[in-house]
Scaffold this motif. Structure first.
Motif, mmCIF file in Angstrom:
data_model
loop_
_atom_site.group_PDB
_atom_site.id
_atom_site.type_symbol
_atom_site.label_atom_id
_atom_site.label_comp_id
_atom_site.label_asym_id
_atom_site.label_seq_id
_atom_site.Cartn_x
_atom_site.Cartn_y
_atom_site.Cartn_z
ATOM 1 N N ASP A 1 0.847 -1.182 0.000
ATOM 2 C CA ASP A 1 0.000 0.000 0.000
ATOM 3 C C ASP A 1 0.896 1.250 0.000
ATOM 4 O OD1 ASP A 1 -2.308 1.356 0.029
ATOM 5 O OD2 ASP A 1 -2.647 1.211 2.193
ATOM 6 N N VAL A 2 0.960 1.934 -1.104
ATOM 7 C CA VAL A 2 1.820 3.120 -1.187
ATOM 8 C C VAL A 2 0.940 4.365 -1.293
ATOM 9 C CG1 VAL A 2 3.683 4.275 -2.441
ATOM 10 C CG2 VAL A 2 3.578 1.786 -2.420
ATOM 11 N N GLU A 3 1.118 5.247 -0.325
ATOM 12 C CA GLU A 3 0.318 6.476 -0.347
ATOM 13 C C GLU A 3 1.212 7.611 -0.872
ATOM 14 O OE1 GLU A 3 -0.985 9.711 2.845
ATOM 15 O OE2 GLU A 3 -0.831 7.659 3.630
ATOM 16 N N PHE A 4 1.098 7.871 -2.180
ATOM 17 C CA PHE A 4 1.917 8.941 -2.767
ATOM 18 C C PHE A 4 1.380 10.292 -2.303
ATOM 19 C CE2 PHE A 4 2.555 5.543 -5.944
ATOM 20 C CZ PHE A 4 3.929 5.590 -6.097
ATOM 21 N N ASP A 5 2.182 11.031 -1.534
ATOM 22 C CA ASP A 5 1.751 12.405 -1.214
ATOM 23 C C ASP A 5 2.539 13.397 -2.065
ATOM 24 O OD1 ASP A 5 4.251 12.252 -0.117
ATOM 25 O OD2 ASP A 5 3.671 12.843 1.899
ATOM 26 N N GLU A 6 3.468 12.864 -2.858
ATOM 27 C CA GLU A 6 4.345 13.649 -3.746
ATOM 28 C C GLU A 6 5.173 14.667 -2.965
ATOM 29 O OE1 GLU A 6 4.994 12.473 -6.459
ATOM 30 O OE2 GLU A 6 3.231 11.514 -7.333
ATOM 31 N N LYS A 7 5.303 14.441 -1.647
ATOM 32 C CA LYS A 7 6.166 15.310 -0.838
ATOM 33 C C LYS A 7 7.226 14.461 -0.145
ATOM 34 C CE LYS A 7 3.399 19.364 -0.069
ATOM 35 N NZ LYS A 7 2.368 19.137 -1.097
ATOM 36 N N ILE A 8 6.750 13.422 0.582
ATOM 37 C CA ILE A 8 7.686 12.518 1.259
ATOM 38 C C ILE A 8 7.783 11.206 0.465
ATOM 39 C CG2 ILE A 8 8.041 11.123 3.334
ATOM 40 C CD1 ILE A 8 6.930 13.511 4.935
ATOM 41 N N ILE A 9 6.629 10.688 0.106
ATOM 42 C CA ILE A 9 6.634 9.494 -0.762
ATOM 43 C C ILE A 9 6.260 9.976 -2.166
ATOM 44 C CG2 ILE A 9 5.649 7.206 -1.163
ATOM 45 C CD1 ILE A 9 5.060 7.083 1.850
ATOM 46 N N VAL A 10 7.256 9.957 -3.032
ATOM 47 C CA VAL A 10 7.039 10.580 -4.340
ATOM 48 C C VAL A 10 7.155 9.580 -5.486
ATOM 49 C CG1 VAL A 10 7.910 12.836 -3.537
ATOM 50 C CG2 VAL A 10 9.491 11.245 -4.648
ATOM 51 N N SER A 11 6.437 9.880 -6.555
ATOM 52 C CA SER A 11 6.640 9.174 -7.826
ATOM 53 C C SER A 11 7.624 10.037 -8.619
ATOM 54 C CB SER A 11 5.306 9.065 -8.562
ATOM 55 O OG SER A 11 4.892 10.363 -8.958
ATOM 56 N N SER A 12 7.818 9.699 -9.881
ATOM 57 C CA SER A 12 8.712 10.528 -10.704
ATOM 58 C C SER A 12 8.218 11.975 -10.747
ATOM 59 C CB SER A 12 8.803 9.948 -12.112
ATOM 60 O OG SER A 12 7.518 9.702 -12.635
ATOM 61 N N THR A 13 6.911 12.173 -10.672
ATOM 62 C CA THR A 13 6.359 13.534 -10.736
ATOM 63 C C THR A 13 6.875 14.382 -9.568
ATOM 64 O OG1 THR A 13 4.387 12.604 -11.718
ATOM 65 C CG2 THR A 13 4.202 14.855 -10.919
ATOM 66 N N GLY A 14 6.740 13.866 -8.346
ATOM 67 C CA GLY A 14 7.192 14.611 -7.169
ATOM 68 C C GLY A 14 8.707 14.750 -7.134
ATOM 69 N N ALA A 15 9.403 13.741 -7.657
ATOM 70 C CA ALA A 15 10.875 13.769 -7.627
ATOM 71 C C ALA A 15 11.440 14.867 -8.521
ATOM 72 C CB ALA A 15 11.434 12.414 -8.038
ATOM 73 N N LEU A 16 10.603 15.410 -9.394
ATOM 74 C CA LEU A 16 11.047 16.511 -10.260
ATOM 75 C C LEU A 16 10.787 17.867 -9.620
ATOM 76 C CD1 LEU A 16 9.513 15.180 -13.593
ATOM 77 C CD2 LEU A 16 11.954 15.396 -13.128
ATOM 78 N N GLU A 17 10.201 17.847 -8.423
ATOM 79 C CA GLU A 17 9.722 19.094 -7.813
ATOM 80 C C GLU A 17 10.206 19.274 -6.389
ATOM 81 O OE1 GLU A 17 7.544 21.426 -8.870
ATOM 82 O OE2 GLU A 17 7.186 20.598 -10.853
ATOM 83 N N LEU A 18 11.177 18.494 -5.924
ATOM 84 C CA LEU A 18 11.555 18.582 -4.513
ATOM 85 C C LEU A 18 12.030 20.006 -4.192
ATOM 86 C CD1 LEU A 18 13.500 15.214 -3.952
ATOM 87 C CD2 LEU A 18 11.056 15.688 -3.710
ATOM 88 N N PRO A 19 11.550 20.569 -3.083
ATOM 89 C CA PRO A 19 11.915 21.965 -2.780
ATOM 90 C C PRO A 19 13.337 22.111 -2.262
ATOM 91 C CG PRO A 19 10.433 21.084 -1.116
ATOM 92 C CD PRO A 19 10.563 20.032 -2.152
#
Ligand code: NAI
Length: 469
Positions: A154-172
Motif C-alpha cells: 500500500d503506497v500512499e503517494f503524497d508527492e512530498k515525502i513518498i514521491v513518484s517521478s512527478t514529485g521527484a522533479l519538484e523537490l523543494p
C-alpha cells in the motif's frame, strides 16, 4: 463536425499521430484533458528530467572534474530554484512548441476528457463539465501510462515525502537521504539527479541486477560506475512496506528469496517500480474495446483494436513504454488511416538511460541471443583506449557489438559511456538496413571522436580484433 481522425491523448504518440494525419490530408483533432499538450513525456517525464539531469551533471562536473582540466571554479553553489526554473522553462518551450505545431498543421485541440462511445463516435467532457459529442471516421487511443506503485504494497503517494517521478522533479530542497524503490530507468535517472546535488541515495531493487532486461555486461559495469559515484545498492531485495512519518519515511525490505526484514530511513522515498497503461475514463468496456490480460488495449498488427476504426498506440498497448516507440507507432497508424503502408521495426528500437555516463542499447542482448540459440560474434572496445575520450575525461565504459556468426548481420549493440544515447544511432541505421559488423567497421569515422569506439567494437566483431588495442 465530423473528423477523419480524433486522437485521444497528446503525448509523443498522440501529437505525432495527429501531425502526420494532418500532413496526409486527414481532418484531425486531438483531445487532451490537461491544460497543456505533450503528455507525461513533455510535462512530467522525459523533458523535465533531462533538464535536471543536465543541470545536475554540470553542477557535479564543476565540483569534481573541471579542476583537473585546469578550470578551478572552487566549490560550486547550488541555486535549486534557478535549476527548477530552467526545468520549467524547458517544459514550457516544449509544450508551447506542440501547441504551435497543432495550429500550424490545422489540428483542432479539444480540451477535455475523451470517452469512446463506439465506432466513429466519442464524447469530450470539458473542464467546465460540458460534454460534446464528436463524430469521426477513426479514433486513436494514445492515453499513455500512469505510475504503477508496488505490487502488494500500500503506497500512499503524497508527492512530498513518498514521491513518484512527478514529485521527484519538484523537490523543494535536496534530501539528505533519498531511498529509491526500483533500480530501473526512472529510479537511476532521478536518483542520479539528487545524488549529484548532494543526497545520499540508496536504491532497493528486487532483482539481483539493475536495469533488468539490459545486457548483463553493461548492467554490471554500470552498477560499478554508479557505486563509484556514491550510489548504494540493495539488490535482490524486495520492498514490503513504506511507513510515512512527519518528516520522513521508513522503508521495509527483505531478501527477495525470503529472510529478515531491514529498515531504511529516508527523508524522501522515490517509488519507481514501473508504470501501467492508462485506460481510465475511456469507456472502453461500454464501447466494446477489448483489453489484453495485462490491462493494455488489445490490438492487431495494424494497431487496430477489436472495434474497426479504433486504434491504439504507445504505452497503452504492448511493447516498451518509450516515447519514441509511441511516436513511430503514431506515424505508422496515420499512414495506415490514410490508406498507405505503415510499419514499425520493433527489432530496432533504441533504449537510453540518461545518466552520466549514459547507457544505450539496441536489438538483442547476449542473454537473449543465447536463450534463442542464435550463434553470434561479439566485439568490445573500451573508451579508455579512445583518444577523444581521454581528452574529455570520459574513459569510463565500452561499446559492444553483437552480430550473427554466419551472416555477420548486426543483431544488437550496447554502450555504456559518455554520449552513448547519441552513439547508438549509427548502429540503429546499420541494423535498419540489415548491415553487417564489417559494414560498420569499414565505414570511415572521423578522428578523434567517441564514435571511433563504435567502429573499433565493430572491427573486433568482424575481424576478431580492434586496431587500437
Ligand atoms: P522499470 O520497469 O524500468 O523498473 C522498475 C524496477 O522496480 C524493476 O527493476 C523491478 O524489479 C523493481 N521492483 C518492482 N517491485 C519492487 C519491490 N517491491 N521492491 C524492489 N524493487 C522492485 O520501471 P520505471 O523505472 O518505473 O520506469 C517505468 C517506465 O518508464 C519503463 O517502461 C521505462 O522504460 C520508462 N522510462 C523510460 C525512460 C528512458 O527511456 N530514458 C525514462 C523514464 C522512464
Amino acid at each position: 463536425m465530423a473528423y477523419d481522425v480524433v486522437v485521444i491523448g497528446s503525448g509523443p504518440g498522440g501529437y505525432v499521430c495527429a501531425i502526420k494525419s494532418a500532413q496526409l490530408g486527414l481532418k484531425t483533432a486531438i483531445v487532451e484533458k490537461n491544460s497543456t499538450l505533450g503528455g507525461t513525456c513533455l510535462n512530467i517525464g522525459c523533458i523535465p528530467s533531462k533538464a535536471l539531469l543536465h543541470a545536475s551533471a554540470v553542477f557535479h562536473e564543476a565540483e569534481h572534474s573541471h579542476a583537473t582540466l585546469g578550470v578551478d571554479v572552487g566549490k560550486p553553489k547550488l541555486d535549486l530554484n534557478k535549476m527548477m526554473a530552467h526545468k520549467d522553462g524547458t517544459v514550457k518551450a516544449n509544450v508551447d512548441g506542440v501547441a504551435f505545431l497543432m495550429k500550424k498543421n490545422k489540428v483542432d485541440v479539444l480540451t477535455g476528457t475523451g470517452t469512446v462511445l463506439g465506432e466513429g463516435k466519442l464524447s469530450v467532457k470539458g473542464p467546465d463539465g460540458k460534454v460534446q459529442e464528436v463524430e469521426t471516421k477513426n479514433i486513436v487511443i494514445a492515453t499513455g501510462s500512469d505510475v504503477a506503485g508496488i505490487p502488494g504494497v500500500d503506497v500512499e503517494f503524497d508527492e512530498k515525502i513518498i514521491v513518484s517521478s512527478t514529485g521527484a522533479l519538484e523537490l523543494p530542497k535536496v534530501p539528505k537521504n533519498l531511498v529509491v524503490v526500483g533500480g530501473g530507468v526512472i529510479g537511476l535517472e532521478l536518483g542520479s539527479v539528487w545524488q549529484r546535488l548532494g543526497a545520499n541515495v540508496t536504491v532497493i531493487e528486487y532483482l539481483d541486477t539493475i536495469l533488468g532486461g539490459m545486457d548483463q555486461d553493461i548492467s554490471k559495469q554500470f552498477k560499478k560506475m554508479l557505486e563509484k559515484q556514491g550510489m548504494v545498492f540493495k539488490t535482490g531485495a524486495k520492498v514490503t512496506g513504506i511507513k510515512k512519518g512527519k518528516t520522513g519515511a521508513e522503508v521495509s525490505f527483505e531478501p527477495a528469496k525470503g529472510g529478515d526484514t531491514e529498515i531504511a530511513s529516508a527523508d524522501i522515498v522515490l517509488v519507481a517500480t514501473g508504470r501501467k497503461p492508462y485506460t481510465q475514463d475511456l469507456g472502453l468496456e461500454n464501447a466494446g474495446v477489448v483489453l489484453d490480460g495485462q490491462g493494455r488495449v488489445d490490438i492487431n498488427e495494424h494497431w487496430m483494436t477489436s472495434i474497426p476504426g479504433i486504434y491504439a498506440i504507445g504505452d497503452v498497448v504492448t511493447g516498451p513504454m518509450l516515447a519514441h516507440k509511441a511516436e513511430d507507432e503514431g506515424m505508422a497508424v496515420a499512414e495506415l488511416m490514410a490508406g498507405q503502408k505503415g510499419h514499425v521495426n520493433f527489432d530496432v528500437i533504441p533504449s537510453v538511460v540518461y545518466t552520466e555516463p549514459e547507457v544505450a542499447s539496441i536489438g538483442k542482448t547476449e542473454e537473449e541471443l543465447k536463450k534463442a540459440g542464435i550463434e553470434y560474434t561479439s566485439g568490445k572496445f573500451p573508451f579508455s583506449a579512445n583518444g577523444r575520450a581521454r581528452a574529455m575525461l570520459a574513459t569510463d565504459g565500452f561499446v559492444k557489438v553483437l552480430a550473427d556468426k554466419k551472416t555477420d548481420r548486426v543483431l544488437g549493440a550496447h554502450i555504456v559511456g559518455k554520449g552513448a544515447g547519441d552513439l547508438i544511432h549509427e548502429i540503429a541505421v546499420i541494423m535498419e538496413f540489415g548491415g553487417s559488423s564489417e559494414d560498420l567497421a569499414r565505414t570511415c569515422h572521423a578522428h578523434p571522436t567517441m564514435s571511433e569506439a563504435v567502429r573499433e567494437a565493430a572491427l573486433a566483431t568482424a575481424f576478431g580484433k580492434p586496431l587500437h588495442m
